[in-house]
Design an enzyme around this catalytic site. Sequence first.
Site, PDB file in Angstrom:
ATOM      1  N   CYS A  21       2.817  -1.030  -2.590  1.00 23.80           N
ATOM      2  CA  CYS A  21       1.565  -0.310  -2.848  1.00 23.80           C
ATOM      3  C   CYS A  21       1.434  -0.233  -4.376  1.00 23.80           C
ATOM      4  CB  CYS A  21       1.520   1.048  -2.148  1.00 23.80           C
ATOM      5  SG  CYS A  21       2.746   2.268  -2.681  1.00 23.80           S
ATOM      6  N   THR A  76       2.637   2.008  -6.531  1.00 26.26           N
ATOM      7  CA  THR A  76       3.948   2.352  -7.119  1.00 26.26           C
ATOM      8  C   THR A  76       5.125   1.963  -6.240  1.00 26.26           C
ATOM      9  OG1 THR A  76       3.859   4.491  -6.033  1.00 26.26           O
ATOM     10  CG2 THR A  76       2.979   4.377  -8.293  1.00 26.26           C
TER      11      THR A  76
HETATM   12  C1  RB5 Z   1      -3.455   3.901  -4.317  1.00 30.14           C
HETATM   13  O1  RB5 Z   1      -4.385   4.181  -5.315  1.00 30.14           O
HETATM   14  C2  RB5 Z   1      -2.078   4.420  -4.713  1.00 30.14           C
HETATM   15  O2  RB5 Z   1      -2.057   5.804  -4.671  1.00 30.14           O
HETATM   16  C3  RB5 Z   1      -1.023   3.837  -3.819  1.00 30.14           C
HETATM   17  O3  RB5 Z   1      -1.083   2.456  -3.883  1.00 30.14           O
HETATM   18  C4  RB5 Z   1       0.414   4.204  -4.120  1.00 30.14           C
HETATM   19  O4  RB5 Z   1       0.714   4.006  -5.472  1.00 30.14           O
HETATM   20  C5  RB5 Z   1       0.877   5.513  -3.640  1.00 30.14           C
HETATM   21  O5  RB5 Z   1       2.067   5.844  -3.684  1.00 30.14           O
END
Ligand code: RB5
Length: 153
Positions: free
Chosen positions: A65, A67
């Site tokens: 995702c 992060t």
């Molecule tokens: C999406 O904007 C972001 O919040 C998601 O990809 C992730 O980093 C969440 O942990």
Amino acid sequence: MKIAIGNDHAAVELKWAVKEHLESRGIEVVNVGTDTADSFPYAVSGFKVGKLVASGEVDGGVLICGTGVGISLAANKVKGVRACVCSEPVTAALTKRHNNANIIAFGARIVGVETAKAIVDAWLDARFEGGRHEARVAMLTEIEETGGLKAAE
Ligand code: RB5
């Protein structure tokens, strides 16, 4: 070997690059993530990959995702999953050697394509060492299955 891959909208491009890399290693890839840039909840992909791994339908999972955090948290809610977020290959190898991680996670907003491939390779090529780590991982399972931990009483 069969690996499930899941992602949210933040990680579509990196997902394709990692999928191609896995396939170049002769690995069959089951893609359960979103393939578009439309907002998509990371929990859905994390849960789906977690279930595939925990059921034994695949040999492991890759989650991406923004992060790597949200999607790994979702997967870790599935019993039997040990999903670890890594930003570099040394930790990725150790998650397999010491924690027997069955899912590797990373962030598309944190690592580039080459680092992502190196993380995946390090995790795939490492082996669980067992021994003293066996008992430690067993404690994680105990917490998961009983909600308690005898060693902490
Ligand atoms: C999406 O904007 C972001 O919040 C998601 O990809 C992730 O980093 C969440 O942990």
